[in-house]
Design a protein around this motif. Structure first.
Motif, short mmCIF file in Angstrom:
data_model
loop_
_atom_site.label_atom_id
_atom_site.label_comp_id
_atom_site.label_asym_id
_atom_site.label_seq_id
_atom_site.Cartn_x
_atom_site.Cartn_y
_atom_site.Cartn_z
N LYS A 86 -2.35 -21.44 40.60
CA LYS A 86 -1.61 -21.86 39.41
C LYS A 86 -1.11 -20.71 38.55
CE LYS A 86 -4.40 -26.00 39.15
NZ LYS A 86 -5.52 -26.67 38.53
N THR A 87 -1.60 -19.51 38.80
CA THR A 87 -1.32 -18.37 37.92
C THR A 87 -0.97 -17.13 38.73
OG1 THR A 87 -2.98 -19.23 36.38
CG2 THR A 87 -2.28 -16.97 36.05
N LEU A 88 0.01 -16.37 38.25
CA LEU A 88 0.30 -15.04 38.80
C LEU A 88 0.42 -14.08 37.62
CD1 LEU A 88 1.06 -13.05 41.07
CD2 LEU A 88 3.45 -13.74 40.71
N LYS A 89 -0.48 -13.11 37.60
CA LYS A 89 -0.45 -12.06 36.58
C LYS A 89 -0.14 -10.75 37.27
CE LYS A 89 -3.92 -14.22 33.62
NZ LYS A 89 -5.22 -14.04 32.95
N LEU A 90 0.73 -9.96 36.66
CA LEU A 90 1.10 -8.66 37.21
C LEU A 90 0.70 -7.55 36.24
CD1 LEU A 90 4.68 -9.51 38.51
CD2 LEU A 90 2.56 -9.41 39.82
N PHE A 91 0.21 -6.46 36.82
CA PHE A 91 -0.20 -5.30 36.04
C PHE A 91 0.41 -4.06 36.68
CE2 PHE A 91 -3.48 -8.50 35.68
CZ PHE A 91 -3.74 -8.53 34.32
N HIS A 92 0.68 -3.07 35.85
CA HIS A 92 1.24 -1.79 36.29
C HIS A 92 0.19 -0.72 36.03
CE1 HIS A 92 4.00 1.73 35.81
NE2 HIS A 92 4.48 1.21 36.89
#
Length: 134
Positions: free
Chosen positions: A15-21
């Motif tokens: 249900k969730t997609l989180k992106l980090f750099h």
């Protein structure tokens, strides 16, 4: 696991997609949140053929597969548009398996590792610690 500066970390579930750099050094992760992507979960995923019934009462399974496929497509587009050089994927085992089915060859070449674990509800510190242990 050591991640190069600039590596994108994707943390997903059904249900969730989180992106980090990663803005830190290779030995000291500094994960900065990226804008939350807008996903089109219209792709039914490979689980679309599994309809809800008394034999298979999990009606959300298809929705989760569609979200996983949409997440993979978003990452594919980032790779194809050269918006990422390296990618590390963290997802619960089912979502990770579904995402893998939809990876483009270009994206596969940019994946430096993955972790089958549900960390979407965890802090950035927990995510960084899990990456270090991977």
């Amino acid at each position: 696991m050591i991640l190069a500066n600039g590596t994108i970390v994707a943390v997903a579930d059904g249900k969730t997609l989180k992106l980090f750099h990663n803005k830190g050094t290779e030995t000291q992760l500094e994960l900065a949140p990226m804008a939350e992507p807008s996903l089109d979960a219209g792709n039914a995923g490979s689980g679309a053929r599994h309809q809800s019934s008394s034999a298979n009462p999990d009606s959300s399974r298809g929705d989760e597969d569609a979200f996983a496929a949409a997440s993979a497509e978003h990452l594919n587009q980032m790779a194809l548009k050269n918006k990422l050089e390296h990618l590390f994927v963290i997802a619960d085992p089912r979502t990770l398996g579904e995402m893998r089915k939809h990876y483009h060859a270009n994206l596969k070449g940019k994946i430096v590792g993955d972790l089958a674990k549900d960390l979407t509800g965890h802090s950035v510190e927990d995510i960084a610690a899990a990456i270090h242990k991977a």
